[in-house]
Design an enzyme around this catalytic site. Structure first.
Site, PDB file in Angstrom:
ATOM      1  N   THR A 128       0.820  -1.204   0.000  1.00 18.90           N
ATOM      2  CA  THR A 128       0.000   0.000   0.000  1.00 18.90           C
ATOM      3  C   THR A 128       0.855   1.255   0.000  1.00 18.90           C
ATOM      4  O   THR A 128       1.981   1.247   0.520  1.00 18.90           O
ATOM      5  CB  THR A 128      -0.913   0.014   1.249  1.00 18.90           C
ATOM      6  OG1 THR A 128      -1.537   1.300   1.388  1.00 18.90           O
ATOM      7  CG2 THR A 128      -0.103  -0.248   2.513  1.00 18.90           C
ATOM      8  N   ASP A 129       0.300   2.339  -0.538  1.00 16.85           N
ATOM      9  CA  ASP A 129       1.022   3.616  -0.491  1.00 16.85           C
ATOM     10  C   ASP A 129       1.122   4.175   0.916  1.00 16.85           C
ATOM     11  O   ASP A 129       1.904   5.087   1.182  1.00 16.85           O
ATOM     12  CB  ASP A 129       0.373   4.645  -1.430  1.00 16.85           C
ATOM     13  CG  ASP A 129      -1.093   4.952  -1.109  1.00 16.85           C
ATOM     14  OD1 ASP A 129      -1.638   4.389  -0.148  1.00 16.85           O
ATOM     15  OD2 ASP A 129      -1.690   5.767  -1.842  1.00 16.85           O
ATOM     16  N   GLU A 130       0.341   3.629   1.850  1.00 16.00           N
ATOM     17  CA  GLU A 130       0.365   4.145   3.222  1.00 16.00           C
ATOM     18  C   GLU A 130       1.711   3.921   3.907  1.00 16.00           C
ATOM     19  O   GLU A 130       2.011   4.569   4.911  1.00 16.00           O
ATOM     20  CB  GLU A 130      -0.769   3.538   4.050  1.00 16.00           C
ATOM     21  CG  GLU A 130      -2.141   3.949   3.564  1.00 16.00           C
ATOM     22  CD  GLU A 130      -3.256   3.616   4.547  1.00 16.00           C
ATOM     23  OE1 GLU A 130      -3.041   3.781   5.760  1.00 16.00           O
ATOM     24  OE2 GLU A 130      -4.337   3.194   4.084  1.00 16.00           O
ATOM     25  N   TYR A 155      -1.403  -0.274  11.176  1.00 14.78           N
ATOM     26  CA  TYR A 155      -1.634  -0.979   9.908  1.00 14.78           C
ATOM     27  C   TYR A 155      -0.496  -0.741   8.933  1.00 14.78           C
ATOM     28  O   TYR A 155       0.111  -1.685   8.423  1.00 14.78           O
ATOM     29  CB  TYR A 155      -2.960  -0.543   9.279  1.00 14.78           C
ATOM     30  CG  TYR A 155      -3.023  -0.835   7.801  1.00 14.78           C
ATOM     31  CD1 TYR A 155      -2.947  -2.137   7.326  1.00 14.78           C
ATOM     32  CD2 TYR A 155      -3.137   0.199   6.857  1.00 14.78           C
ATOM     33  CE1 TYR A 155      -2.990  -2.411   5.956  1.00 14.78           C
ATOM     34  CE2 TYR A 155      -3.173  -0.061   5.498  1.00 14.78           C
ATOM     35  CZ  TYR A 155      -3.094  -1.360   5.053  1.00 14.78           C
ATOM     36  OH  TYR A 155      -3.121  -1.634   3.707  1.00 14.78           O
ATOM     37  N   LYS A 159       2.463  -3.266   7.308  1.00 16.61           N
ATOM     38  CA  LYS A 159       2.682  -3.474   5.884  1.00 16.61           C
ATOM     39  C   LYS A 159       4.110  -3.096   5.487  1.00 16.61           C
ATOM     40  O   LYS A 159       4.738  -3.798   4.680  1.00 16.61           O
ATOM     41  CB  LYS A 159       1.675  -2.660   5.065  1.00 16.61           C
ATOM     42  CG  LYS A 159       0.253  -3.184   5.144  1.00 16.61           C
ATOM     43  CD  LYS A 159       0.101  -4.590   4.589  1.00 16.61           C
ATOM     44  CE  LYS A 159       0.281  -4.644   3.081  1.00 16.61           C
ATOM     45  NZ  LYS A 159       0.013  -6.016   2.552  1.00 16.61           N
TER      46      LYS A 159
END
Length: 328
Positions: A128-130, A155, A159
């Site tokens: 994810t870009d997060e 979260y 990741k």
């Protein structure tokens, strides 16, 4: 043509489920194995039409169960792994980080060990870009593949940790891995705790729609079908050891998204209710997808077209939404 065995983890979820159907449609010569633990956000209703297919098999299992994973890899000799399975809801990670570490970090490590032992030809890790953290709202910068990782929630930290594990298995053991980092997905079969399906389902029922803070947080929206086609390109043409950002070039504030949906449904903006902001709520995410575009991929959906089709899908599939919410 020689058959290939493809393991898709998390194939009962939103993105993984759409990818299962995409691959079966485009690659009938592949045998798809869908491994999912069937958490609250997973369902098999979306795959009910596949139950009699010879080239689709569902296996209920926890990716962090080392004994079970090793047995599956030994039995089915997977050629490829596309790894979606993850706890992904930020709010839930704030309440209970431990389950995110177990699934997203330990589960990934178990899959890497099994893939290494049984000679998987390519391991695609869907991230994810997060993991990049946030950008200021007035910035014109974009996330690149070499942007430093600065996760701001349990979260995204889990990741980022799994990303680094995947990278380390390539650098240390020479494993054929590829990492992808996507922007916010939307489209059919998304669990109704996420922003777009939440707004659609509440608006259809004339219920109040919660918006965090002032609603000015910006996200780049990517239609799940475009994400699936990008992963197809990465699986078959992506260079081993590389990271590919996947974005839709559709930046919108959360409030713009909500207003767009309300307008499309002919609903009043009086349904909007502002609530206390989420802890550690990142201001802006924005992806530069130019690297994967060099492989020949381009997003097909602009947001205005994609959101109309998505709204229509939820209107036509209200029973699915009700069953999923009830079972979850």
């Amino acid at each position: 043509m020689m058959r290939k065995n493809l393991l898709i983890t998390g194939g009962a979820g939103f993105i993984g489920g759409n990818f299962v159907q995409y691959m079966l449609k485009h690659y009938p010569e592949y045998t798809i194995y869908n491994v999912d633990v069937l958490s609250y956000a997973g369902d098999l209703l979306k795959h009910s039409h596949l139950e009699e297919s010879d080239n689709y098999h569902f296996i209920k299992a926890d990716i962090a169960d080392r004994e079970k994973m090793m047995a599956l890899f030994s039995e089915f000799c997977f050629d490829y792994v596309v790894h979606f399975a993850a706890e992904s809801h930020v709010d839930r990670s704030i309440v209970d980080p431990e389950v995110f570490v177990r699934t997203n970090v330990l589960g990934t490590q178990v899959l890497l060990d099994a893939s290494k032992k049984y000679g998987v030809s390519k391991f695609v890790h869907v991230s994810t870009d997060e993991v990049y953290g946030e950008m200021e709202l007035n910035s014109t910068e974009l996330f690149h593949e070499n942007t430093p990782l600065q996760p701001n929630s349990p979260y995204s930290a889990s990741k980022a940790s799994s990303d680094l594990l995947v990278r380390s298995y390539h650098e240390t053991f020479g494993m054929p891995v590829v990492i992808t980092r996507c922007s916010n997905n939307y489209g059919p079969y998304q669990y109704t705790e996420k922003l777009i399906p939440l707004v659609i389902t509440k608006a259809l029922n004339d219920e109040k729609i919660p918006v965090y803070g002032d609603g000015k947080n910006v996200r780049d929206w990517l239609h799940v079908y475009d994400h699936c086609s990008a992963l197809d390109v990465v699986l078959h043409s992506g260079q081993v050891g590389e990271v590919y950002n996947i974005g839709g070039n559709n930046e919108r504030t959360n409030l713009e998204v909500v207003r767009n949906i309300l307008s499309s449904l002919g609903k009043s903006e009086e349904l909007i209710t502002y609530v206390d902001d989420r802890l550690g709520h990142d201001k802006r995410y924005a992806i530069d997808p130019s690297k994967i575009e060099k492989l020949g991929w381009k997003p097909r959906f602009d947001f205005d077209t994609g959101i109309v089709e998505t709204i229509k899908w939820y209107q036509e599939n209200e029973m699915w939404c009700k069953k999923i919410v009830f079972s979850g």
